[in-house]
Scaffold this active site. Sequence first.
Site, mmCIF file in Angstrom:
data_model
loop_
_atom_site.group_PDB
_atom_site.id
_atom_site.type_symbol
_atom_site.label_atom_id
_atom_site.label_comp_id
_atom_site.label_asym_id
_atom_site.label_seq_id
_atom_site.Cartn_x
_atom_site.Cartn_y
_atom_site.Cartn_z
ATOM 1 C CB CYS A 69 25.796 10.122 -11.038
ATOM 2 S SG CYS A 69 25.867 11.655 -10.096
ATOM 3 C CB CYS A 202 24.418 16.921 -15.395
ATOM 4 S SG CYS A 202 23.155 16.470 -14.170
HETATM 5 N N1 DGL Z 1 22.744 13.368 -12.539
HETATM 6 C C1 DGL Z 1 23.905 13.728 -11.819
HETATM 7 C C2 DGL Z 1 25.058 14.048 -12.736
HETATM 8 O O1 DGL Z 1 25.183 13.421 -13.765
HETATM 9 C C3 DGL Z 1 23.821 14.593 -10.608
HETATM 10 C C4 DGL Z 1 22.760 15.605 -10.455
HETATM 11 C C5 DGL Z 1 22.655 16.093 -9.026
HETATM 12 O O2 DGL Z 1 22.242 15.297 -8.176
HETATM 13 O O3 DGL Z 1 23.026 17.234 -8.758
HETATM 14 O O4 DGL Z 1 25.877 14.890 -12.463
#
Ligand code: DGL
Length: 308
Positions: A69, A202
Amino acid sequence: MIGVFDSGIGGLTVLRALVARLPEERFLYFGDHAYAPYGKRPADEIYMLTRRGVDRLFRAGCGLVVLACNTASAVALRRLQQEWLPAHWPDRNILGVFVPAIESLSGTNWTAPGVSRYSADRPARTVAVFATRTTIDSDAFGRELRRRARHLHVLQQACPRLAQAIEEGWDESDLDRGIARYVGSLMSKAGGKRVDLVLLGCTHFPLVQPIFARHLPHDVRFVDQAELCAQGLADYLVRHKRFARATEEAPGVHLTTSGDPEGISGNAARFYGEPVTFTHISAPPPGNAPSPARSSGTEEASAAERSE
Ligand code: DGL
């Protein structure tokens, strides 16, 4: 066992690359769907939720956790490594998705930032970063790239609703409209300048990479953050063998969520390319927890609900 953590299904893009690169390992995935999306939450909440998720994975037997993440990596990773791990889990470690991408784009080694594969006269190149609002506001990518890679011109675009739209399983045509707007806004920041590289910063966004590709100039190159992370983990395990799979553990993957496992499994399969089954694990205990995500459009918990 290696833990893989994300706010939701986005980390599956990283998990898939980890499994392909390290099929002999055992992975435990935790998607904190009850509190997703993280990208709109204040930094303190993201820190607290990430810490709780990682703690859960450690307690389940993981020696090492990958934060799949960017939002958590940008906002919480350093503090977790410097303050929390030494005090609570001194023999464990946490890695992020952020460092391998920066190392690759800048041609530098994180631990030796002065050493670059690129010569000073290397032509300037433009890299476009698409990420959550929190990641862009943290300027984590911009700051490190400006410091480590002067030959790169960095353009950043927040995509505030996209991770949530992916989690909610929006139709392709709706996703297409939203992504077209984000790409349009990025291209106007480029002001006619050629965009060479694109980092989908993301982990949810590679799930819709073909839609980004449809709206970007056809010759841009996507940086494969998941693959870079998998390479980084493989190298790390060679150097830190104690985190590799113990002989009594069977290789494989176990997927868990704090949300509704049935709905999530259905949506995840749509993007993962094969059926997946999540099992539910209970939401974090009450107390100082931020409030869980409510239905679509929910904003972050109020300041009163936050604490640390
Ligand atoms: N998948 C996550 C990232 O890489 C976060 C997405 C979220 O929960 O807003 O930033």
